[in-house]
Design a protein around this motif. Structure first.
Motif, PDB file in Angstrom:
ATOM      1  N   ARG A   5       0.828  -1.208   0.000  1.00  0.00           N
ATOM      2  CA  ARG A   5       0.000   0.000   0.000  1.00  0.00           C
ATOM      3  C   ARG A   5       0.856   1.248   0.000  1.00  0.00           C
ATOM      4  NH1 ARG A   5      -3.597  -0.623   4.564  1.00  0.00           N
ATOM      5  NH2 ARG A   5      -1.879   0.114   5.839  1.00  0.00           N
ATOM      6  N   ARG A   6       1.942   1.239   0.789  1.00  0.00           N
ATOM      7  CA  ARG A   6       2.842   2.388   0.836  1.00  0.00           C
ATOM      8  C   ARG A   6       3.463   2.639  -0.537  1.00  0.00           C
ATOM      9  NH1 ARG A   6       6.091   4.768   4.903  1.00  0.00           N
ATOM     10  NH2 ARG A   6       7.277   6.452   3.927  1.00  0.00           N
ATOM     11  N   GLY A   7       3.869   1.572  -1.236  1.00  0.00           N
ATOM     12  CA  GLY A   7       4.434   1.726  -2.574  1.00  0.00           C
ATOM     13  C   GLY A   7       3.439   2.301  -3.560  1.00  0.00           C
ATOM     14  N   LEU A   8       2.182   1.843  -3.494  1.00  0.00           N
ATOM     15  CA  LEU A   8       1.150   2.375  -4.387  1.00  0.00           C
ATOM     16  C   LEU A   8       0.902   3.858  -4.122  1.00  0.00           C
ATOM     17  CD1 LEU A   8      -1.524  -0.484  -4.491  1.00  0.00           C
ATOM     18  CD2 LEU A   8       0.095   0.172  -6.282  1.00  0.00           C
ATOM     19  N   LEU A   9       0.899   4.250  -2.868  1.00  0.00           N
ATOM     20  CA  LEU A   9       0.701   5.659  -2.528  1.00  0.00           C
ATOM     21  C   LEU A   9       1.837   6.512  -3.089  1.00  0.00           C
ATOM     22  CD1 LEU A   9      -0.517   5.320   1.171  1.00  0.00           C
ATOM     23  CD2 LEU A   9      -1.856   6.187  -0.750  1.00  0.00           C
ATOM     24  N   GLU A  10       3.066   6.016  -2.979  1.00  0.00           N
ATOM     25  CA  GLU A  10       4.200   6.781  -3.495  1.00  0.00           C
ATOM     26  C   GLU A  10       4.158   6.881  -5.015  1.00  0.00           C
ATOM     27  OE1 GLU A  10       7.832   5.218  -1.930  1.00  0.00           O
ATOM     28  OE2 GLU A  10       7.325   5.694   0.146  1.00  0.00           O
ATOM     29  N   LEU A  11       3.806   5.782  -5.691  1.00  0.00           N
ATOM     30  CA  LEU A  11       3.708   5.827  -7.157  1.00  0.00           C
ATOM     31  C   LEU A  11       2.596   6.767  -7.600  1.00  0.00           C
ATOM     32  CD1 LEU A  11       4.233   2.074  -8.142  1.00  0.00           C
ATOM     33  CD2 LEU A  11       5.822   3.979  -8.467  1.00  0.00           C
ATOM     34  N   TRP A  12       1.476   6.768  -6.885  1.00  0.00           N
ATOM     35  CA  TRP A  12       0.380   7.679  -7.218  1.00  0.00           C
ATOM     36  C   TRP A  12       0.833   9.125  -7.065  1.00  0.00           C
ATOM     37  CZ3 TRP A  12      -3.848   8.887  -9.553  1.00  0.00           C
ATOM     38  CH2 TRP A  12      -4.631   9.948  -9.120  1.00  0.00           C
ATOM     39  N   ALA A  13       1.535   9.426  -5.989  1.00  0.00           N
ATOM     40  CA  ALA A  13       2.010  10.794  -5.770  1.00  0.00           C
ATOM     41  C   ALA A  13       3.010  11.202  -6.840  1.00  0.00           C
ATOM     42  CB  ALA A  13       2.625  10.917  -4.381  1.00  0.00           C
ATOM     43  N   MET A  14       3.876  10.264  -7.264  1.00  0.00           N
ATOM     44  CA  MET A  14       4.843  10.582  -8.319  1.00  0.00           C
ATOM     45  C   MET A  14       4.131  10.881  -9.643  1.00  0.00           C
ATOM     46  SD  MET A  14       7.808  10.642  -6.948  1.00  0.00           S
ATOM     47  CE  MET A  14       8.786  10.740  -8.454  1.00  0.00           C
ATOM     48  N   PHE A  15       3.045  10.160  -9.922  1.00  0.00           N
ATOM     49  CA  PHE A  15       2.283  10.418 -11.152  1.00  0.00           C
ATOM     50  C   PHE A  15       1.637  11.799 -11.104  1.00  0.00           C
ATOM     51  CE2 PHE A  15      -1.804  10.276 -13.418  1.00  0.00           C
ATOM     52  CZ  PHE A  15      -1.340  10.079 -14.714  1.00  0.00           C
ATOM     53  N   VAL A  16       1.039  12.143  -9.953  1.00  0.00           N
ATOM     54  CA  VAL A  16       0.437  13.468  -9.810  1.00  0.00           C
ATOM     55  C   VAL A  16       1.493  14.551  -9.989  1.00  0.00           C
ATOM     56  CG1 VAL A  16      -0.713  15.024  -8.183  1.00  0.00           C
ATOM     57  CG2 VAL A  16      -1.429  12.636  -8.344  1.00  0.00           C
ATOM     58  N   LEU A  17       2.684  14.324  -9.432  1.00  0.00           N
ATOM     59  CA  LEU A  17       3.778  15.279  -9.584  1.00  0.00           C
ATOM     60  C   LEU A  17       4.180  15.419 -11.048  1.00  0.00           C
ATOM     61  CD1 LEU A  17       5.857  17.090  -8.149  1.00  0.00           C
ATOM     62  CD2 LEU A  17       7.329  15.074  -7.928  1.00  0.00           C
ATOM     63  N   ALA A  18       4.227  14.280 -11.778  1.00  0.00           N
ATOM     64  CA  ALA A  18       4.577  14.326 -13.200  1.00  0.00           C
ATOM     65  C   ALA A  18       3.539  15.107 -13.998  1.00  0.00           C
ATOM     66  CB  ALA A  18       4.706  12.902 -13.752  1.00  0.00           C
ATOM     67  N   VAL A  19       2.256  14.959 -13.643  1.00  0.00           N
ATOM     68  CA  VAL A  19       1.195  15.721 -14.323  1.00  0.00           C
ATOM     69  C   VAL A  19       1.391  17.217 -14.086  1.00  0.00           C
ATOM     70  CG1 VAL A  19      -1.275  16.201 -14.368  1.00  0.00           C
ATOM     71  CG2 VAL A  19      -0.467  13.841 -14.273  1.00  0.00           C
ATOM     72  N   ALA A  20       1.731  17.576 -12.843  1.00  0.00           N
ATOM     73  CA  ALA A  20       1.931  18.990 -12.521  1.00  0.00           C
ATOM     74  C   ALA A  20       3.127  19.562 -13.280  1.00  0.00           C
ATOM     75  CB  ALA A  20       2.127  19.155 -11.014  1.00  0.00           C
ATOM     76  N   VAL A  21       4.239  18.832 -13.281  1.00  0.00           N
ATOM     77  CA  VAL A  21       5.435  19.315 -13.984  1.00  0.00           C
ATOM     78  C   VAL A  21       5.193  19.345 -15.485  1.00  0.00           C
ATOM     79  CG1 VAL A  21       7.877  18.868 -14.449  1.00  0.00           C
ATOM     80  CG2 VAL A  21       6.955  18.490 -12.159  1.00  0.00           C
ATOM     81  N   GLY A  22       4.503  18.314 -15.997  1.00  0.00           N
ATOM     82  CA  GLY A  22       4.197  18.296 -17.424  1.00  0.00           C
ATOM     83  C   GLY A  22       3.320  19.468 -17.832  1.00  0.00           C
ATOM     84  N   PHE A  23       2.401  19.863 -16.969  1.00  0.00           N
ATOM     85  CA  PHE A  23       1.535  21.011 -17.258  1.00  0.00           C
ATOM     86  C   PHE A  23       2.354  22.306 -17.303  1.00  0.00           C
ATOM     87  CE2 PHE A  23      -1.038  24.559 -15.693  1.00  0.00           C
ATOM     88  CZ  PHE A  23      -2.042  24.578 -16.652  1.00  0.00           C
ATOM     89  N   LEU A  24       3.326  22.433 -16.378  1.00  0.00           N
ATOM     90  CA  LEU A  24       4.155  23.638 -16.351  1.00  0.00           C
ATOM     91  C   LEU A  24       5.113  23.688 -17.543  1.00  0.00           C
ATOM     92  CD1 LEU A  24       4.975  23.777 -12.535  1.00  0.00           C
ATOM     93  CD2 LEU A  24       3.355  25.198 -13.801  1.00  0.00           C
ATOM     94  N   GLY A  25       5.570  22.514 -18.010  1.00  0.00           N
ATOM     95  CA  GLY A  25       6.419  22.454 -19.195  1.00  0.00           C
ATOM     96  C   GLY A  25       7.736  23.196 -19.075  1.00  0.00           C
ATOM     97  N   PRO A  26       8.602  22.874 -18.097  1.00  0.00           N
ATOM     98  CA  PRO A  26       9.891  23.570 -17.967  1.00  0.00           C
ATOM     99  C   PRO A  26      10.851  23.206 -19.090  1.00  0.00           C
ATOM    100  CG  PRO A  26       9.786  21.730 -16.447  1.00  0.00           C
ATOM    101  CD  PRO A  26       8.431  21.823 -17.082  1.00  0.00           C
ATOM    102  N   PHE A  27      11.942  23.959 -19.187  1.00  0.00           N
ATOM    103  CA  PHE A  27      13.004  23.741 -20.175  1.00  0.00           C
ATOM    104  C   PHE A  27      12.480  23.814 -21.607  1.00  0.00           C
ATOM    105  CE2 PHE A  27      14.519  21.559 -16.369  1.00  0.00           C
ATOM    106  CZ  PHE A  27      15.760  22.172 -16.210  1.00  0.00           C
ATOM    107  N   GLY A  28      11.519  24.667 -21.841  1.00  0.00           N
ATOM    108  CA  GLY A  28      11.041  24.890 -23.201  1.00  0.00           C
ATOM    109  C   GLY A  28      10.091  23.848 -23.732  1.00  0.00           C
ATOM    110  N   THR A  29       9.705  22.860 -22.913  1.00  0.00           N
ATOM    111  CA  THR A  29       8.840  21.784 -23.414  1.00  0.00           C
ATOM    112  C   THR A  29       7.384  22.207 -23.538  1.00  0.00           C
ATOM    113  OG1 THR A  29       8.549  20.954 -21.144  1.00  0.00           O
ATOM    114  CG2 THR A  29      10.343  20.003 -22.433  1.00  0.00           C
ATOM    115  N   TYR A  30       6.999  23.321 -22.900  1.00  0.00           N
ATOM    116  CA  TYR A  30       5.589  23.726 -22.908  1.00  0.00           C
ATOM    117  C   TYR A  30       5.113  24.036 -24.327  1.00  0.00           C
ATOM    118  CZ  TYR A  30       1.297  26.095 -21.539  1.00  0.00           C
ATOM    119  OH  TYR A  30      -0.019  26.448 -21.402  1.00  0.00           O
ATOM    120  N   HIS A  31       5.963  24.695 -25.114  1.00  0.00           N
ATOM    121  CA  HIS A  31       5.566  25.115 -26.461  1.00  0.00           C
ATOM    122  C   HIS A  31       5.929  24.095 -27.527  1.00  0.00           C
ATOM    123  CE1 HIS A  31       4.436  29.088 -25.047  1.00  0.00           C
ATOM    124  NE2 HIS A  31       5.595  29.194 -24.423  1.00  0.00           N
ATOM    125  N   ASN A  32       6.809  23.158 -27.196  1.00  0.00           N
ATOM    126  CA  ASN A  32       7.329  22.254 -28.230  1.00  0.00           C
ATOM    127  C   ASN A  32       6.713  20.859 -28.211  1.00  0.00           C
ATOM    128  OD1 ASN A  32       9.280  24.146 -29.295  1.00  0.00           O
ATOM    129  ND2 ASN A  32      10.486  23.781 -27.444  1.00  0.00           N
TER     130      ASN A  32
END
Length: 285
Positions: A5-32
């Motif tokens: 259960r602890r592993g699933l919670l951590e993987l879920w949080a990492m996915f949410v974090l990836a969605v947030a970072v992907g939305f922000l699009g750092p290093f020029g990835t937002y437009h490309n």
């Protein structure tokens, strides 16, 4: 703690974090790059950071248990130290995505944020795991009430100072640090280790649970679960939720009782054989 259960919670949080970072699009990835592609790429990169930082934090947890150092600051600084290899990994496998024209220092700065994010994810997952476990409520059985009808041999450890003194120094204590001053109330198997619980502290020992139980000597107790042994003198209360039982030990921790062991433990006198109506109170486990 349920590791799956602890592993699933951590993987879920990492996915949410990836969605947030992907939305922000750092290093020029937002437009490309499109949003879904950004999220998938950042999830892979963040998981690379997770796979480097998380094992180091586990190692530092073992160091903390062996040295009595505070575990949380060690994990925090471990996440900081892991910044360098994370940045090096990204510079090799993510150069097209990251487009770090500003240089390696910027990459290190962002890797530091990701290392701290992994630390925050593990802390949140620990808190969430405790909250999930706290949702299970059980009714308690008063230990003092049960002791009145318990067999005399099971009352010895509680009712006589001689029994308490005899149970306080089993051979296993010689393996523990001088800081572990309270009587041993329970043993828990954790992979190749055994966690020894006192009323206010715990320590990890590199040994098998069955060997640790053997070194408890004449201390009266029972193996209530394949991963748990509990000293009778450390029991504060018993709890029931339907047919399921838990044992509350000194310090407040609640230990699960395997359903297959309930009948055996009741016959031995370790668990009370009482109807549901005799259980009192509601507690969280």
């Amino acid at each position: 703690m349920n590791r799956f259960r602890r592993g699933l919670l951590e993987l879920w949080a990492m996915f949410v974090l990836a969605v947030a970072v992907g939305f922000l699009g750092p290093f020029g990835t937002y437009h490309n790059d499109p949003f879904v592609y950004r999220v998938s790429v950042w999830f892979l990169l963040l998981m690379g950071a997770y796979l480097l930082v998380r094992p180091l934090m586990l190692i530092l947890d073992m160091v903390a248990n062996a040295t009595s150092l505070p575990a949380r600051p060690l994990r925090f600084w471990g996440a900081v130290v892991a910044t360098a290899p994370v940045a090096a990994l990204w510079s090799i496998i993510g150069e097209d995505t990251l487009r770090a024209e500003e240089g390696y220092l910027l990459l290190v700065s962002f890797a530091l944020l990701c290392g701290l994010a992994v630390f925050a994810v593990t802390e949140w997952a620990g808190w969430a795991d405790r909250r999930v476990r706290a949702r299970l409520s059980v009714a308690e059985v008063d230990v003092s009430k049960f002791q009145e009808s318990a067999p005399p041999e099971l009352r010895d450890d509680r009712d006589t100072e001689e029994g308490t003194s005899q149970a306080s120094d089993p051979p296993l204590r010689a393996r523990l640090s001088p800081a572990f001053v309270s009587p041993i109330v329970a043993l828990q198997s954790e992979d190749h280790y055994v966690r020894v619980y006192g009323a206010n502290s715990s320590e990890l020992l590199l040994m098998r649970l069955q060997d640790a139980i053997a070194e408890m000597g004449n201390v009266r107790g029972e193996r209530v679960h394949r991963s748990w042994w509990v000293a009778l003198s450390g029991v504060e209360a018993f709890g029931r939720s339907g047919r399921a039982w838990v044992v509350r030990i000194a310090g407040g921790k609640r230990v699960p009782v395997a359903r297959a062991s309930v009948e055996r433990l009741q016959k031995s006198g370790f668990l009370p054989d009482v109807p549901r109506k005799d259980c009192v109170g509601r507690v969280e486990t």
